[in-house]
Design an enzyme around this catalytic site. Structure first.
Site, PDB file in Angstrom:
ATOM      1  N   TYR A 124       0.865  -1.178   0.000  1.00  0.00           N
ATOM      2  CA  TYR A 124       0.000   0.000   0.000  1.00  0.00           C
ATOM      3  C   TYR A 124       0.901   1.228   0.000  1.00  0.00           C
ATOM      4  O   TYR A 124       1.862   1.304   0.764  1.00  0.00           O
ATOM      5  CB  TYR A 124      -0.894   0.033   1.252  1.00  0.00           C
ATOM      6  CG  TYR A 124      -1.613   1.365   1.397  1.00  0.00           C
ATOM      7  CD1 TYR A 124      -2.892   1.535   0.881  1.00  0.00           C
ATOM      8  CD2 TYR A 124      -0.985   2.467   1.994  1.00  0.00           C
ATOM      9  CE1 TYR A 124      -3.541   2.762   0.962  1.00  0.00           C
ATOM     10  CE2 TYR A 124      -1.621   3.697   2.066  1.00  0.00           C
ATOM     11  CZ  TYR A 124      -2.888   3.845   1.554  1.00  0.00           C
ATOM     12  OH  TYR A 124      -3.520   5.054   1.624  1.00  0.00           O
ATOM     13  N   GLU A 136      -3.691   7.511  -3.717  1.00  0.00           N
ATOM     14  CA  GLU A 136      -3.143   6.233  -3.262  1.00  0.00           C
ATOM     15  C   GLU A 136      -3.048   5.208  -4.374  1.00  0.00           C
ATOM     16  O   GLU A 136      -3.814   5.239  -5.333  1.00  0.00           O
ATOM     17  CB  GLU A 136      -3.880   5.683  -2.033  1.00  0.00           C
ATOM     18  CG  GLU A 136      -5.339   5.490  -2.178  1.00  0.00           C
ATOM     19  CD  GLU A 136      -6.021   4.934  -0.913  1.00  0.00           C
ATOM     20  OE1 GLU A 136      -5.557   5.158   0.215  1.00  0.00           O
ATOM     21  OE2 GLU A 136      -7.045   4.275  -1.075  1.00  0.00           O
TER      22      GLU A 136
END
Lengths: 290, 394
Positions: B106, B194
């Protein structure tokens, strides 16, 4: 006494346009020393009897100003705040709404290295030490001089609560409308600390909103260092998660920013939380008697 | 007026990332199953067929399918297009060459309100909801708070990688992606950017599996390219129209319509409605200094919600004047008498003048916010009871 602003505060208005002129006039009526205004190209002229300057540095040089009030539109307001920090003013109040968050990130980084400047706002009604100095857009008649310190993230709700306090005979030392944006100059805990250390303040009213964790931090601070009685109120207790309630900062996302967490933090710190603004005056009176 | 951040679709966000030099798999947008099949042919299947909707959890909802051939891509697109994901209809799919995944990371950048800094987050727990990881395994997320004036410096990016436990042979590449990602975050005025997951592929290369980019609505004036990607979904249309008229409106699910001035005051008014045992139908802040026309438009939007059974107008005049508000209300009443009762509380600037204008008009006036809320809730309840009685008789 009061915090941040009083009879010695000399204010320059940055962006003295239509809105700025209206409020500058109200501030002068109230007794605030409005010593100058800036607007690039207007240097050497006068607006409503206020001497104008091209740059803030020139205004400060000529007038000895120690504070500024910003009405510059959103696209240039971040730059105006940086100009005020550069001029080493002690107090900067930014009324402007809608400043891009990235501009405020830059401002916050510069501000962190300028400990002598306090920024209130942006997106706020401003600050007032009733009877002494008003820097902002609030209707002065709702405020009265006294010993209650008052900090709020809201605008109109601040007027409503100031009016309730005033009608109940509870005058205020200083009211700080700190603004509803995600990134602000004087977050709730810092504002509470100033009022907690002000000898003229006997009790503090803390008005928060859903979103962020400033109220929790203020409660933590008061639990450790509180010298004054305090009463709190949180707006948005019925707001559903994921919905932005008008203020960019007022949003519950995931577990963060809920009213429950804020109410609990205050109650754990021994600070009673009002269910409605109308309960605040009686709670303040009860807190003062304790 | 504050708007919600502008959300970009994955394919749009990825085109922004690709231009910044961040590796993304080759992909094509498709609006029909045929287009999806030919995209799969062109990209050399296997491919992933992915719903492009502004909502999280599309994978769980069946909005992402793997296809090993153009025929399978056709079939996948046929089942995904038109699908309803959390109330949003899928209008387009993104067909992308499938990555050969060894592991998932992530990587994200957002604004840390408390620290008043940007925050870069990196975790070896990829592909999951990062909020869930943050609350359950906070030690699995490495965080860095770069100086916005300097950007994410190379040593900061490397430190994040080592702290997160990125395999040493991938550190340079992942750190490079992080630096570029921060630069995109800054340049696009992002509120959130993101890559989740960021794939480490079997050959050791790194590629963005998904991309999410939310842009600050207040900065759209300088983001001309991204502004054109702004989409307004069906249930956001009222909110968008309100914004264009100069006020802020949020639809809720109760039956007491609420209008006020100032976000904090309106939020408190919603709370007062709930304290009185009711539920608000909406949040509506007319803003500062609202004139007659804005008040009229605001009241009309609230009344256009069929669920509304009473309307509570709570004005504390500062810049906003009570007489302007009163004239706006009278204008609506004159044009078409509202089908539901109106309750009004006017205080502050020119409140007396406002009350004078409203005298004789078919509405209920109260002096305090609490009393006005109680009355609006009572009237809504009465109307609901009446409607139920009629329904029973039928």
């Amino acid at each position: 006494m009061s915090v941040l602003l009083d009879g010695r505060t000399k204010v320059v208005i940055q962006g003295l346009g239509r809105e700025g002129r209206f409020h500058a006039a109200r501030m002068k009526e109230y007794g605030t020393q409005v010593v100058g205004g800036t607007s690039p190209g207007a240097g050497g002229t006068q607006r409503d009897g206020i001497p104008m300057f091209d740059t803030l540095a020139a205004a400060v040089d000529a007038t000895g100003a120690n504070a500024s009030l910003i009405f510059v539109p959103a696209g240039g307001a971040g730059d105006a705040i940086l100009e005020a920090i550069d001029a080493q003013l002690g107090l900067v109040v930014c009324i402007t709404e809608g400043i891009p968050v990235h501009d405020m990130l830059t401002v916050a980084a510069v501000l962190a290295e300028a400990p002598s400047t306090t920024l209130i706002g942006p997106n706020c009604p401003g600050a007032i030490s009733p009877g002494k100095c008003k820097m902002g857009i609030m209707p002065a008649e709702n405020f009265s001089q006294g010993a209650i310190g008052f900090v709020s993230r809201s605008g109109t709700l601040t007027y409503e609560i100031a009016d309730l306090l005033t009608r109940a005979g509870l005058g205020q030392s200083t009211c700080l409308g700190i603004g509803g944006d995600p990134i602000i100059g004087l977050p709730t805990p810092d504002a509470v600390r100033l009022l907690n250390e002000d000898p003229a303040t006997e009790a503090i009213v803390i008005v928060g909103e859903i979103g962020g964790s400033a109220e929790e931090k203020a409660a933590e601070y008061m639990r450790a260092f509180g010298k004054k009685r305090a009463v709190a109120f949180i707006a948005g207790r019925s707001a559903p998660p994921g919905k932005r309630m008008g203020h960019a900062g007022a949003i519950v996302s995931g577990n963060s920013g809920t009213a429950e967490s804020k109410v609990k933090a205050f109650e754990d710190a021994g600070i009673p939380v009002a269910n409605a603004p109308s309960e605040i005056p009686a709670m303040v009176k009860a807190a003062l008697r304790r | 007026m504050v708007g919600p951040p502008v959300k970009l679709h994955e394919y749009q966000a990825k085109s922004v990332l690709a231009r910044a030099g961040i590796p993304v798999p080759p992909g094509k947008l498709a609006l029909t199953p045929d287009e999806a099949a030919s995209a799969a042919r062109e990209l050399a299947a296997p491919v992933a067929v992915k719903a492009q909707v502004h909502v999280g959890g599309r994978g769980k909802a069946g909005g992402i399918k793997l296809a090993r051939s153009p025929e399978e891509a056709h079939e996948a697109a046929r089942s995904i297009l038109g699908m309803d994901i959390k109330g949003l209809r899928v209008e387009k799919v993104y067909v992308e060459r499938a990555a050969k995944v060894r592991s998932e990371l992530y990587l994200g950048v957002t604004v840390d309100r408390d620290r008043r800094r940007p925050v870069v987050m990196l975790s070896t727990v990829g592909g999951m909801d990062i909020e869930q990881v943050a609350s359950e395994q906070p030690e699995k997320i490495a965080r860095g708070w770069p100086d916005p004036r300097l950007g994410l410096l190379p040593f900061e990016a490397r430190r994040l990688c080592f702290e997160a436990g990125v395999p040493p042979e991938q550190v340079n590449e992942v750190a490079g992606v992080a630096e570029k990602l921060y630069e995109v975050f800054r340049r696009t005025d992002a509120m959130l950017l993101e890559i989740n997951p960021l794939f480490i592929q079997e050959d050791g290369s790194v590629v963005a599996g998904d991309a999410k980019l939310d842009v600050d609505d207040n900065a759209l004036f300088r983001e001309t390219e991204l502004a054109k990607w702004k989409e307004v979904t069906a249930d956001e249309q009222l909110e968008e129209r309100a914004r264009q008229l100069g006020f802020s409106y949020v639809q809720l699910d109760g039956d007491v319509g609420v209008i006020g001035n100032g976000a904090g005051l309106v939020m408190s008014t919603l709370d007062a409605v709930r304290l009185a045992g009711g539920k608000a139908a909406n949040f509506l802040d007319v803003g500062g200094g609202a004139k007659e026309a804005v008040v009229k438009a605001a009241l009309e939007i609230v009344l256009s919600n069929a669920r509304v059974r009473s309307v509570l107008i709570n004005i504390f005049g500062g810049i906003t004047r009570g007489d302007e508000v009163a004239r706006g209300i009278i204008a609506v009443i004159k044009e078409h008498p509202p089908r539901v009762p109106l309750v009004i509380r006017l205080s502050g600037t020119e409140a007396e003048a406002g009350r004078k204008i409203l005298r004789g008009a078919p509405l209920v006036s109260r002096d305090t916010m609490d009393d006005a809320a109680a009355e609006a809730v009572r009237l809504a309840r009465e109307s609901r009871a009446g409607a139920e009685a009629v329904a029973k008789k039928k």
